[in-house]
Design a protein around this motif. Structure first.
Motif, PDB file in Angstrom:
ATOM      1  N   ALA A  46       0.838  -1.206   0.000  1.00  0.00           N
ATOM      2  CA  ALA A  46       0.000   0.000   0.000  1.00  0.00           C
ATOM      3  C   ALA A  46       0.870   1.252   0.000  1.00  0.00           C
ATOM      4  O   ALA A  46       0.556   2.242  -0.652  1.00  0.00           O
ATOM      5  N   ALA A  47       1.981   1.210   0.692  1.00  0.00           N
ATOM      6  CA  ALA A  47       2.893   2.356   0.734  1.00  0.00           C
ATOM      7  C   ALA A  47       3.523   2.598  -0.623  1.00  0.00           C
ATOM      8  O   ALA A  47       3.681   3.738  -1.059  1.00  0.00           O
ATOM      9  N   ALA A  48       3.887   1.544  -1.301  1.00  0.00           N
ATOM     10  CA  ALA A  48       4.558   1.676  -2.594  1.00  0.00           C
ATOM     11  C   ALA A  48       3.684   2.382  -3.610  1.00  0.00           C
ATOM     12  O   ALA A  48       4.176   3.124  -4.454  1.00  0.00           O
ATOM     13  N   GLN A  49       2.397   2.174  -3.533  1.00  0.00           N
ATOM     14  CA  GLN A  49       1.511   2.717  -4.548  1.00  0.00           C
ATOM     15  C   GLN A  49       0.516   3.712  -3.996  1.00  0.00           C
ATOM     16  O   GLN A  49      -0.471   4.019  -4.648  1.00  0.00           O
ATOM     17  N   LEU A  50       0.788   4.262  -2.830  1.00  0.00           N
ATOM     18  CA  LEU A  50      -0.119   5.198  -2.191  1.00  0.00           C
ATOM     19  C   LEU A  50      -0.465   6.347  -3.143  1.00  0.00           C
ATOM     20  O   LEU A  50       0.372   7.163  -3.478  1.00  0.00           O
ATOM     21  N   GLY A  51      -1.676   6.367  -3.636  1.00  0.00           N
ATOM     22  CA  GLY A  51      -2.144   7.431  -4.511  1.00  0.00           C
ATOM     23  C   GLY A  51      -1.526   7.419  -5.891  1.00  0.00           C
ATOM     24  O   GLY A  51      -1.566   8.419  -6.588  1.00  0.00           O
ATOM     25  N   VAL A  99      10.417   7.596   5.672  1.00  0.00           N
ATOM     26  CA  VAL A  99       8.965   7.519   5.815  1.00  0.00           C
ATOM     27  C   VAL A  99       8.593   6.054   6.045  1.00  0.00           C
ATOM     28  O   VAL A  99       8.945   5.191   5.240  1.00  0.00           O
ATOM     29  N   LEU A 100       7.894   5.781   7.145  1.00  0.00           N
ATOM     30  CA  LEU A 100       7.446   4.428   7.462  1.00  0.00           C
ATOM     31  C   LEU A 100       5.935   4.352   7.321  1.00  0.00           C
ATOM     32  O   LEU A 100       5.205   5.041   8.019  1.00  0.00           O
ATOM     33  N   TYR A 101       5.492   3.532   6.382  1.00  0.00           N
ATOM     34  CA  TYR A 101       4.070   3.300   6.183  1.00  0.00           C
ATOM     35  C   TYR A 101       3.873   1.792   6.232  1.00  0.00           C
ATOM     36  O   TYR A 101       4.044   1.096   5.237  1.00  0.00           O
ATOM     37  N   ALA A 102       3.579   1.281   7.414  1.00  0.00           N
ATOM     38  CA  ALA A 102       3.432  -0.163   7.595  1.00  0.00           C
ATOM     39  C   ALA A 102       2.305  -0.434   8.576  1.00  0.00           C
ATOM     40  O   ALA A 102       2.030   0.384   9.450  1.00  0.00           O
ATOM     41  N   VAL A 110       3.296   7.152   8.779  1.00  0.00           N
ATOM     42  CA  VAL A 110       2.003   7.285   8.108  1.00  0.00           C
ATOM     43  C   VAL A 110       1.038   6.323   8.795  1.00  0.00           C
ATOM     44  O   VAL A 110       1.355   5.148   9.000  1.00  0.00           O
ATOM     45  N   THR A 111      -0.141   6.815   9.161  1.00  0.00           N
ATOM     46  CA  THR A 111      -1.109   5.978   9.868  1.00  0.00           C
ATOM     47  C   THR A 111      -1.693   4.905   8.943  1.00  0.00           C
ATOM     48  O   THR A 111      -1.645   5.022   7.722  1.00  0.00           O
ATOM     49  N   VAL A 112      -2.236   3.868   9.557  1.00  0.00           N
ATOM     50  CA  VAL A 112      -2.847   2.753   8.834  1.00  0.00           C
ATOM     51  C   VAL A 112      -4.213   3.217   8.317  1.00  0.00           C
ATOM     52  O   VAL A 112      -4.986   3.805   9.066  1.00  0.00           O
ATOM     53  N   PRO A 113      -4.520   2.961   7.039  1.00  0.00           N
ATOM     54  CA  PRO A 113      -5.819   3.415   6.507  1.00  0.00           C
ATOM     55  C   PRO A 113      -6.999   2.739   7.221  1.00  0.00           C
ATOM     56  O   PRO A 113      -6.947   1.559   7.528  1.00  0.00           O
ATOM     57  N   GLU A 114      -8.007   3.545   7.474  1.00  0.00           N
ATOM     58  CA  GLU A 114      -9.228   3.038   8.118  1.00  0.00           C
ATOM     59  C   GLU A 114     -10.134   2.427   7.039  1.00  0.00           C
ATOM     60  O   GLU A 114     -10.336   3.031   5.994  1.00  0.00           O
ATOM     61  N   SER A 140     -11.844  -1.137  14.304  1.00  0.00           N
ATOM     62  CA  SER A 140     -11.408  -0.981  15.702  1.00  0.00           C
ATOM     63  C   SER A 140      -9.933  -1.333  15.847  1.00  0.00           C
ATOM     64  O   SER A 140      -9.211  -0.710  16.627  1.00  0.00           O
ATOM     65  N   VAL A 141      -9.454  -2.302  15.057  1.00  0.00           N
ATOM     66  CA  VAL A 141      -8.033  -2.665  15.074  1.00  0.00           C
ATOM     67  C   VAL A 141      -7.188  -1.504  14.554  1.00  0.00           C
ATOM     68  O   VAL A 141      -6.215  -1.096  15.182  1.00  0.00           O
ATOM     69  N   THR A 142      -7.563  -0.950  13.397  1.00  0.00           N
ATOM     70  CA  THR A 142      -6.762   0.145  12.834  1.00  0.00           C
ATOM     71  C   THR A 142      -6.806   1.383  13.725  1.00  0.00           C
ATOM     72  O   THR A 142      -5.810   2.095  13.838  1.00  0.00           O
ATOM     73  N   THR A 143      -7.926   1.626  14.392  1.00  0.00           N
ATOM     74  CA  THR A 143      -8.008   2.756  15.325  1.00  0.00           C
ATOM     75  C   THR A 143      -7.008   2.566  16.468  1.00  0.00           C
ATOM     76  O   THR A 143      -6.287   3.502  16.832  1.00  0.00           O
ATOM     77  N   ALA A 144      -6.941   1.358  17.012  1.00  0.00           N
ATOM     78  CA  ALA A 144      -5.989   1.077  18.097  1.00  0.00           C
ATOM     79  C   ALA A 144      -4.545   1.212  17.602  1.00  0.00           C
ATOM     80  O   ALA A 144      -3.685   1.762  18.295  1.00  0.00           O
ATOM     81  N   MET A 145      -4.287   0.727  16.390  1.00  0.00           N
ATOM     82  CA  MET A 145      -2.939   0.840  15.826  1.00  0.00           C
ATOM     83  C   MET A 145      -2.563   2.312  15.640  1.00  0.00           C
ATOM     84  O   MET A 145      -1.449   2.727  15.974  1.00  0.00           O
ATOM     85  N   ASN A 146      -3.486   3.104  15.112  1.00  0.00           N
ATOM     86  CA  ASN A 146      -3.206   4.520  14.872  1.00  0.00           C
ATOM     87  C   ASN A 146      -3.028   5.293  16.171  1.00  0.00           C
ATOM     88  O   ASN A 146      -2.278   6.271  16.220  1.00  0.00           O
ATOM     89  N   ARG A 147      -3.697   4.864  17.242  1.00  0.00           N
ATOM     90  CA  ARG A 147      -3.459   5.482  18.558  1.00  0.00           C
ATOM     91  C   ARG A 147      -2.002   5.256  18.970  1.00  0.00           C
ATOM     92  O   ARG A 147      -1.334   6.147  19.470  1.00  0.00           O
ATOM     93  N   HIS A 148      -1.509   4.039  18.768  1.00  0.00           N
ATOM     94  CA  HIS A 148      -0.109   3.724  19.101  1.00  0.00           C
ATOM     95  C   HIS A 148       0.835   4.585  18.253  1.00  0.00           C
ATOM     96  O   HIS A 148       1.781   5.165  18.782  1.00  0.00           O
ATOM     97  N   ILE A 149       0.558   4.677  16.958  1.00  0.00           N
ATOM     98  CA  ILE A 149       1.411   5.470  16.070  1.00  0.00           C
ATOM     99  C   ILE A 149       1.424   6.930  16.511  1.00  0.00           C
ATOM    100  O   ILE A 149       2.475   7.564  16.571  1.00  0.00           O
ATOM    101  N   SER A 150       0.247   7.475  16.840  1.00  0.00           N
ATOM    102  CA  SER A 150       0.177   8.899  17.190  1.00  0.00           C
ATOM    103  C   SER A 150       0.827   9.227  18.523  1.00  0.00           C
ATOM    104  O   SER A 150       1.153  10.377  18.792  1.00  0.00           O
ATOM    105  N   ARG A 151       1.066   8.218  19.377  1.00  0.00           N
ATOM    106  CA  ARG A 151       1.759   8.449  20.652  1.00  0.00           C
ATOM    107  C   ARG A 151       3.265   8.585  20.471  1.00  0.00           C
ATOM    108  O   ARG A 151       3.952   8.996  21.390  1.00  0.00           O
ATOM    109  N   ARG A 152       3.773   8.199  19.324  1.00  0.00           N
ATOM    110  CA  ARG A 152       5.214   8.277  19.068  1.00  0.00           C
ATOM    111  C   ARG A 152       5.625   9.747  18.956  1.00  0.00           C
ATOM    112  O   ARG A 152       4.799  10.617  18.687  1.00  0.00           O
ATOM    113  N   ARG A 153       6.897  10.030  19.150  1.00  0.00           N
ATOM    114  CA  ARG A 153       7.351  11.425  19.090  1.00  0.00           C
ATOM    115  C   ARG A 153       7.701  11.873  17.663  1.00  0.00           C
ATOM    116  O   ARG A 153       8.009  13.021  17.433  1.00  0.00           O
TER     117      ARG A 153
END
Length: 170
Positions: free
Chosen positions: A20-25, A92-95, A136-140, A153-166
């Motif tokens: 998904a990262a390789a072809q994002l948009g 850039v990390l999109y995983a 880059v956050t995980v697409p919902e 609900s899984v991607t929301t939890a994952m994105n919460r973890h990502i957004s806590r990073r500095r």
């Protein structure tokens, strides 16, 4: 060689992630395992190509697009990261897209994924010291049924973890 530094004065951006990262948009995208000048992919419309072209307007920019296959976050750290040149100014990390599906089907846990994600970020920082890391956050998913609600609900939890990073989060 993919380990060679970008030419002097060049801003260098690396993309790590799943397919998904390789072809994002992207309607046109350039797979670039080695450092590639932005001008070498003039028609690229993927995330990394557009970013490289925007940066290239003010400073010569090169990119390395290592994102390609249906990789998990752990695959990114084990298979893509060793190919990333240590001269990156930006990584850039999109995983997580494939991990979300594994978590939703109970074949992986969010805790395991979060450890893998943090481990990959640490390895990026050690490999390209001083590079700015952008997450880059995980697409919902579009919620249509019970399975997509669980995946959401899984991607929301994952994105919460990502957004806590500095690091910077997109």
């Amino acid at each position: 060689s993919n380990r060679s530094p970008a030419p002097a004065g060049t801003y260098y951006v690396a993309l790590l992630g799943d397919a998904a990262a390789a072809q994002l948009g992207a309607s046109v995208h350039c797979r670039a395992l080695v450092i590639t000048p932005a001008y070498a992919c003039p028609d690229g419309t993927g995330f990394i190509e557009v970013l490289a072209h925007l940066l290239d307007e003010s400073k010569p920019t090169a990119f390395q697009n290592l994102a390609a296959k249906p990789a998990t976050t752990l695959d990114v750290g084990l298979e893509e990261l060793p190919m990333m040149s240590p001269s990156a100014n930006v990584a850039v990390l999109y995983a997580g897209t494939n991990d979300a599906q594994l978590i939703e089907s109970n074949r992986e846990s969010i805790l395991d994924w979060s450890h893998d994600y943090d481990w990959v970020i640490g390895r990026i920082r050690r490999r390209a010291r001083g590079a700015r890391v952008i997450l880059v956050t995980v697409p919902e998913p579009v919620v249509r049924d019970a399975a997509s609600r669980r995946l959401a609900s899984v991607t929301t939890a994952m994105n919460r973890h990502i957004s806590r990073r500095r690091e910077m989060v997109l």
